[in-house]
Scaffold this motif. Structure first.
Motif, PDB file in Angstrom:
ATOM      1  N   TYR B  74       6.106   7.126  -2.131  1.00  0.00           N
ATOM      2  CA  TYR B  74       6.668   6.025  -2.932  1.00  0.00           C
ATOM      3  C   TYR B  74       5.851   5.809  -4.204  1.00  0.00           C
ATOM      4  O   TYR B  74       6.364   5.356  -5.209  1.00  0.00           O
ATOM      5  N   ARG B  75       4.548   6.159  -4.126  1.00  0.00           N
ATOM      6  CA  ARG B  75       3.718   5.992  -5.312  1.00  0.00           C
ATOM      7  C   ARG B  75       3.961   7.088  -6.343  1.00  0.00           C
ATOM      8  O   ARG B  75       3.523   6.991  -7.486  1.00  0.00           O
ATOM      9  N   VAL B 104       2.803  -0.099  -3.347  1.00  0.00           N
ATOM     10  CA  VAL B 104       3.329   0.314  -4.643  1.00  0.00           C
ATOM     11  C   VAL B 104       3.694  -0.942  -5.436  1.00  0.00           C
ATOM     12  O   VAL B 104       3.955  -1.986  -4.842  1.00  0.00           O
TER      13      VAL B 104
END
Lengths: 110, 127, 102
Positions: B74-75, B104
């Motif tokens: 997700y980052r 995030v």
């Protein structure tokens, strides 16, 4: 298919991507590169090592566009561009460099 | 809501995550869809609500499951130019979580604001 | 333009319907289908909640899915419309987007 290195057989898929990323080592990378017709130079290693660091951080192989941008950010625009990367990896930095780095095929790459 | 862009049409897409990771394959499948969508130069939004907020909880460790921990991915979304991430405040609060628990950068919005955002999209994919 | 929300999970098992109703905007349509049709029945414990939601969104239920489960359309709560597949298509065509709460 499989790669034979140091008397050991390492499993890969039909396109030559390693099944288990933990099987990777530098000798094996050299062997995969040879299969791809690439003679590993320090410039090749720089990209391969960058990909391995990217994977360690994000757990994916980046799309080519993303790789190019990330390399430009870290190493400057003279390396972070398509021309430079395609000269090193003529069949595509995504596909070839990821394969040599022991990563899976980039997500979204067909 | 549509505009012409370099000969193609840009639509507003929203991928809505409502399920926790690992118990089912939905979270990972949606994440892959989001990554692939980045290649099409669309206006991509990603939302996390209900149990979907657990997908971006810090500190996930799947070693003992023998399952890949895909939460670091997700980052990577920022590098894919996917920067419109929304989390529903009520969903966090119901689960005793806060923005500080997320791995995030996101925009935390109320349920009403989330509903409004959804209404502005051309395509909403929820899983 | 309005959105057509579709829900196909029983509200007694999953929170899909609850979440959908929490995010539907005034004037949107909600279609209950597959296992979600149970939510349309007047006799369930959820009926007050559905009646409340029906104040701001239009709620429909897919007849063939009621029939398949032995649920009588006559027992559907007031304010919830029963539609067949053609009605489903009309609802989708009249909406600017379809949002499936899978």
């Amino acid at each position: 298919m499989a790669y034979e290195t140091n008397g050991k057989s390492v499993e890969a898929d039909e396109e030559g991507f390693l099944v288990n990323i933990n099987d990777w080592n530098e000798d094996l990378a050299g062997l995969i590169a040879k299969d791809e017709g690439i003679d590993m130079s320090p410039e090749h290693w720089e990209v391969v090592n960058f990909l391995r660091e990217y994977y360690a951080e994000y757990q994916i192989a980046p799309a080519v566009r993303v790789l190019t941008k990330a390399i430009a950010k870290k190493m400057g625009p003279e390396k972070g561009n398509n021309k430079y990367l395609y000269e090193l990896f003529p069949y595509g930095p995504g596909k070839q460099a990821c394969k040599i780095a022991g990563l899976p095929k980039p997500t979204g790459c067909v | 809501m549509e505009e012409e862009f370099e000969g193609g049409i840009v639509k507003k897409f929203m991928f809505v995550n409502r399920k926790a990771p690992y118990g089912t394959v939905y979270a990972l499948e949606v994440l892959e869809m989001v990554l692939i969508s980045a290649a099409f130069d669309q206006d991509v939004h990603v939302a996390f609500l209900d149990d979907g907020v657990y997908q971006i909880k810090k500190g996930q460790d799947t070693k003992d499951l023998g399952h890949k921990n895909f939460s670091p991915t997700y980052r990577a979304l920022e590098g894919y130019d996917i920067e419109k991430l929304f989390v529903e405040r009520e969903s966090l609060e119901e689960r005793g979580l806060s923005e500080a628990d997320l791995l995030v950068d996101v925009e935390v919005v109320s349920r009403a604001e989330m509903a409004k955002l959804m209404g502005e999209m051309d395509v909403v994919m929820t899983a | 333009m309005s959105t057509l929300h579709t829900v196909n999970k029983s509200p007694f098992e999953r929170a899909n319907l609850q979440s959908c109703l929490g995010h539907a905007q005034d004037g949107d349509c909600v279609l209950l289908m597959e296992d979600a049709v149970v939510a349309a029945m007047a006799a369930t414990a959820l009926a007050p909640k559905l009646a409340d939601a029906a104040q701001s969104v239009k709620i429909f239920v897919l007849g063939p899915d009621l029939k398949a489960r032995g649920l009588d359309p006559a027992g559907v709560a007031d304010g919830i419309g029963v539609v067949d597949y053609d009605g489903f298509v009309d609802l989708a065509a009249e909406s600017s987007a379809v949002h499936a709460w899978l």
